[in-house]
Write a protein that holds these residues in place. Structure first.
Motif, PDB file in Angstrom:
ATOM      1  N   VAL A 177      -4.310   6.608   4.637  1.00 21.03           N
ATOM      2  CA  VAL A 177      -5.221   7.109   3.603  1.00 21.03           C
ATOM      3  C   VAL A 177      -5.517   6.061   2.519  1.00 21.03           C
ATOM      4  O   VAL A 177      -6.602   6.033   1.963  1.00 21.03           O
ATOM      5  N   PHE A 178      -4.540   5.189   2.264  1.00 18.56           N
ATOM      6  CA  PHE A 178      -4.696   4.233   1.156  1.00 18.56           C
ATOM      7  C   PHE A 178      -5.307   2.898   1.572  1.00 18.56           C
ATOM      8  O   PHE A 178      -5.622   2.076   0.719  1.00 18.56           O
ATOM      9  N   GLY A 179      -5.453   2.672   2.865  1.00 20.42           N
ATOM     10  CA  GLY A 179      -5.906   1.345   3.304  1.00 20.42           C
ATOM     11  C   GLY A 179      -4.813   0.338   2.998  1.00 20.42           C
ATOM     12  O   GLY A 179      -3.628   0.622   3.147  1.00 20.42           O
ATOM     13  N   ASP A 180      -5.225  -0.857   2.534  1.00 19.45           N
ATOM     14  CA  ASP A 180      -4.231  -1.883   2.187  1.00 19.45           C
ATOM     15  C   ASP A 180      -3.877  -1.756   0.710  1.00 19.45           C
ATOM     16  O   ASP A 180      -4.770  -1.794  -0.141  1.00 19.45           O
ATOM     17  N   ILE A 181      -2.599  -1.667   0.405  1.00 23.28           N
ATOM     18  CA  ILE A 181      -2.186  -1.600  -1.006  1.00 23.28           C
ATOM     19  C   ILE A 181      -2.041  -3.034  -1.511  1.00 23.28           C
ATOM     20  O   ILE A 181      -1.291  -3.827  -0.948  1.00 23.28           O
ATOM     21  N   TRP A 210       9.081   0.563  -1.265  1.00 22.80           N
ATOM     22  CA  TRP A 210       9.149   1.478  -0.111  1.00 22.80           C
ATOM     23  C   TRP A 210       7.753   2.023   0.201  1.00 22.80           C
ATOM     24  O   TRP A 210       7.317   2.020   1.356  1.00 22.80           O
ATOM     25  N   LEU A 211       7.048   2.466  -0.843  1.00 23.98           N
ATOM     26  CA  LEU A 211       5.705   3.010  -0.623  1.00 23.98           C
ATOM     27  C   LEU A 211       4.767   1.918  -0.095  1.00 23.98           C
ATOM     28  O   LEU A 211       3.881   2.182   0.722  1.00 23.98           O
ATOM     29  N   MET A 212       4.977   0.671  -0.542  1.00 17.82           N
ATOM     30  CA  MET A 212       4.122  -0.445  -0.103  1.00 17.82           C
ATOM     31  C   MET A 212       4.538  -0.990   1.266  1.00 17.82           C
ATOM     32  O   MET A 212       3.914  -1.925   1.778  1.00 17.82           O
ATOM     33  N   GLY A 213       5.622  -0.469   1.834  1.00 18.30           N
ATOM     34  CA  GLY A 213       6.094  -0.931   3.144  1.00 18.30           C
ATOM     35  C   GLY A 213       6.994  -2.149   3.068  1.00 18.30           C
ATOM     36  O   GLY A 213       7.081  -2.928   4.006  1.00 18.30           O
ATOM     37  N   GLY A 247      -4.847   0.889  -3.603  1.00 22.93           N
ATOM     38  CA  GLY A 247      -5.156   0.489  -2.232  1.00 22.93           C
ATOM     39  C   GLY A 247      -6.658   0.350  -2.053  1.00 22.93           C
ATOM     40  O   GLY A 247      -7.439   0.754  -2.929  1.00 22.93           O
ATOM     41  N   THR A 248      -7.066  -0.212  -0.915  1.00 21.80           N
ATOM     42  CA  THR A 248      -8.502  -0.431  -0.685  1.00 21.80           C
ATOM     43  C   THR A 248      -9.246   0.890  -0.486  1.00 21.80           C
ATOM     44  O   THR A 248     -10.436   0.976  -0.736  1.00 21.80           O
ATOM     45  N   LYS A 249      -8.532   1.950  -0.053  1.00 19.69           N
ATOM     46  CA  LYS A 249      -9.210   3.232   0.171  1.00 19.69           C
ATOM     47  C   LYS A 249      -8.796   4.308  -0.816  1.00 19.69           C
ATOM     48  O   LYS A 249      -9.484   5.318  -0.966  1.00 19.69           O
ATOM     49  N   THR A 253      -0.660  12.126  -8.192  1.00 22.23           N
ATOM     50  CA  THR A 253      -2.094  12.306  -7.938  1.00 22.23           C
ATOM     51  C   THR A 253      -2.584  11.153  -7.073  1.00 22.23           C
ATOM     52  O   THR A 253      -2.175  10.004  -7.269  1.00 22.23           O
ATOM     53  N   VAL A 254      -3.438  11.493  -6.124  1.00 18.85           N
ATOM     54  CA  VAL A 254      -4.071  10.471  -5.279  1.00 18.85           C
ATOM     55  C   VAL A 254      -5.547  10.418  -5.653  1.00 18.85           C
ATOM     56  O   VAL A 254      -6.193  11.461  -5.796  1.00 18.85           O
TER      57      VAL A 254
END
Ligand SMILES: NC(=O)c1ccc[n+]([C@@H]2O[C@H](COP(=O)([O-])OP(=O)(O)OC[C@H]3O[C@@H](n4cnc5c(N)ncnc54)[C@H](O)[C@@H]3O)[C@@H](O)[C@H]2O)c1
Length: 346
Positions: free
Chosen positions: A141-145, A189-192, A259-261, A278-279
């Motif tokens: 959903v976020f694309g690239d962070i 963690w969220l960013m991988g 992120g990109t998205k 919130t997203v």
């Protein structure tokens, strides 16, 4: 394996470990240890545990738990962990993993030599909002962070001024290693867990030093730290942490990722320990704010997760390797602050 035994060492935060194990139907607590006799008895009575020891060494002389949870002051994390591995136990160690990355590496080596597991209690992952956000990120959903800011500030909140938290040799550092460690792990963690390349850090201590002077106690760590981290994939992360800063909030925890998205904002509610997330995203030219309902389902604690991973023979989260990455970042941030220039992470 149908049942596990666990022991908890250090009975401040150790209480939370006990609650975690005691709520697991297949874990039996077989001992607690703390050199403070008063605390040992108080916690033993509170949780109905009669097997009480003045040290981990005494406990291991008569018990061989499958899991040892370590919640003693930071300076003890490494020696207690090594001792637990020598006795063939798995270890769940409190954050920060150790005083520095050299110690953290020794702990990982000991885990490998013993063939046992090492988990770090990055407890802020174990929240419904954290898991919900992670699921969204992992589903693309976020694309690239590419950018984040992860923060924990307090207006006046030095833990037990005059105690071990404020002494560099016992704690390893101040709010960066104590609070920043949580916010760093959460963002990473969220960013991988991207691989860090270099950092720039700054630390300050004027308020803490003055509070300690007024109280007539020792204080040898920072009261505020800020850092900028550059990852090998080009992403960047700002980290900020303070125990004492001139801000309006008593307690402020905020993690933002772009992120990109889509982007996210994950923060505490009403200056406390409840959270909202919130997203923010764009679909077909329209901008949406998607807020996570606070009544999201409860999640497992770190202790329940660790026990299940061992029982089910599945990988556990918050590994010692991730703990080591965080320690390397903290070391580099402190080094950069001291030298007044950027430092490579390695
Ligand atoms: N994950 C979290 O959210 C979280 C929250 C609070 C604290 N912590 C971590 O937990 C650890 C303990 O913090 P705290 O706030 O409970 O500190 P604390 O000072 O309140 O409690 C530490 C306890 O450890 C005992 N102790 C000291 N030396 C010991 C030893 N060698 N063996 C066994 N016990 C020993 C002390 O007597 C004391 O009862 C720290 O590493 C801290 O960073 C984590």
């Amino acid at each position: 394996m149908s049942e596990l035994t666990a022991a908890v060492v250090g009975l401040g935060m150790g209480r939370a470990h006990l609650r975690g194990y005691l709520s697991h139907p297949r874990v039996r607590v077989v001992g607690i240890a703390d050199p403070d006799r008063g605390r040992l008895d108080e916690v033993g009575d509170e949780f109905g545990i009669s097997d009480r020891y003045g040290s981990l060494a005494e406990l291991l002389d008569s018990r061989r738990p499958d899991i040892v949870s370590i919640a003693a002051p930071n300076v003890h994390h490494r020696p207690l962990t090594l001792s637990a591995f020598e006795h063939g136990c798995h270890v769940l160690c409190e954050k920060p993993m150790a005083l520095n990355a050299v110690e953290a590496q020794e702990m990982l080596d000991a885990a490998a030599a013993a063939g046992k597991r090492l988990m770090i209690n990055f407890s802020f992952r174990f929240r419904p909002q954290s898991f919900a956000l992670k699921r969204e990120i992992d589903s693309g959903v976020f694309g690239d962070i590419y950018f984040g800011r992860t923060v924990w500030h307090r207006r006046r909140g030095i833990p037990r001024l005059g105690g071990w938290f404020g002494i560099k040799e016992l704690a390893g550092g101040g709010p960066l290693i104590d609070l920043g460690v949580h916010r760093l792990d959460l963002a990473l963690w969220l960013m991988g867990y991207p691989e860090p390349e270099w950092v720039m850090g700054s630390t300050y201590d004027a308020i803490g030093r003055e509070l300690a002077r007024r109280a007539g106690v020792r204080y040898s760590v920072e009261d505020m730290a800020a850092g900028f981290i550059r990852f090998k994939n080009g992403a960047t992360l700002v980290v900020e942490a303070s125990w004492a800063s001139n801000i309006g909030e008593k307690e402020l925890m905020v993690t933002r990722l772009l992120g990109t998205k889509a982007g996210l904002l994950y923060r505490n509610r009403e200056q406390g320990y409840e959270f909202e997330a919130t997203v923010f995203l764009e679909r077909d030219g329209s901008l949406y704010d998607m807020s996570l309902n606070a009544a999201s389902p409860a999640t497992q604690s770190a202790m329940e997760h660790f026990a299940d991973a061992i029982l089910d023979d599945t990988p556990h989260m918050a590994s010692g390797e991730e703990g080591l990455t965080v320690m390397k970042l903290l070391d580099a941030l402190y080094e950069s602050a001291e030298k007044g220039r950027p430092v490579r992470v390695g």
